[in-house]
Design a protein around this motif. Sequence first.
Motif, PDB file in Angstrom:
ATOM      1  N   THR A  26       0.856  -1.180   0.000  1.00  0.00           N
ATOM      2  CA  THR A  26       0.000   0.000   0.000  1.00  0.00           C
ATOM      3  C   THR A  26       0.896   1.235   0.000  1.00  0.00           C
ATOM      4  OG1 THR A  26      -0.063   0.192   2.410  1.00  0.00           O
ATOM      5  CG2 THR A  26      -1.739  -1.233   1.374  1.00  0.00           C
ATOM      6  N   THR A  27       0.325   2.382  -0.245  1.00  0.00           N
ATOM      7  CA  THR A  27       1.092   3.634  -0.266  1.00  0.00           C
ATOM      8  C   THR A  27       1.802   3.872   1.069  1.00  0.00           C
ATOM      9  OG1 THR A  27      -0.499   4.562  -1.819  1.00  0.00           O
ATOM     10  CG2 THR A  27       0.952   6.121  -0.701  1.00  0.00           C
ATOM     11  N   GLU A  85       2.629   1.634   3.288  1.00  0.00           N
ATOM     12  CA  GLU A  85       3.672   0.618   3.476  1.00  0.00           C
ATOM     13  C   GLU A  85       4.926   0.972   2.669  1.00  0.00           C
ATOM     14  OE1 GLU A  85       0.924  -3.356   4.362  1.00  0.00           O
ATOM     15  OE2 GLU A  85       1.465  -2.869   2.290  1.00  0.00           O
TER      16      GLU A  85
END
Length: 155
Positions: free
Chosen positions: A137-138, A140
């Motif tokens: 994800t962004t 992460e």
Amino acid sequence: MIDPNKVGSKIASYRKDLALTQDDLANRLNVTRQALSKWETGLSLPSIEGIVSLCQLFKVPVEDLLCLNETSKIEESNLFLNHSRDYVVNQICKGAVEINIPDTLYLFSPIERLQILKAIKEHKITCNLSQLRVKLTTSEVKYVFNSLPKGGRKP
């Protein structure tokens, strides 16, 4: 680390070897049948007193009941078979289990993913970062790659 699922299986097996029902064993240990059921299914572990009582009743050493001398194989094709999620994640984060992290990351909860990403960030485990990046994800991506040198490569 103690794997509650393996311990639970041992307790159930030893109980059955003695031809005891869950009610019978629970009564002998002065616990509820529900507590014993949670032990056998790996949802919880007995207290220290419970472990001592079980070892005495089953006539086995603590190391045997808690599976401390056993090596457990975690298969990438079925990571959680016969193992608790916590045990599997901890083994991965310690580097004791080699898996293709980018290909299996989807199997983990957000908290488990964060534990694995932390281990990568702290260089406890390695993986192909370019393959990993597209699976994150962004937030992460920011977590993992903001601490790495430019280009996302480890020093």
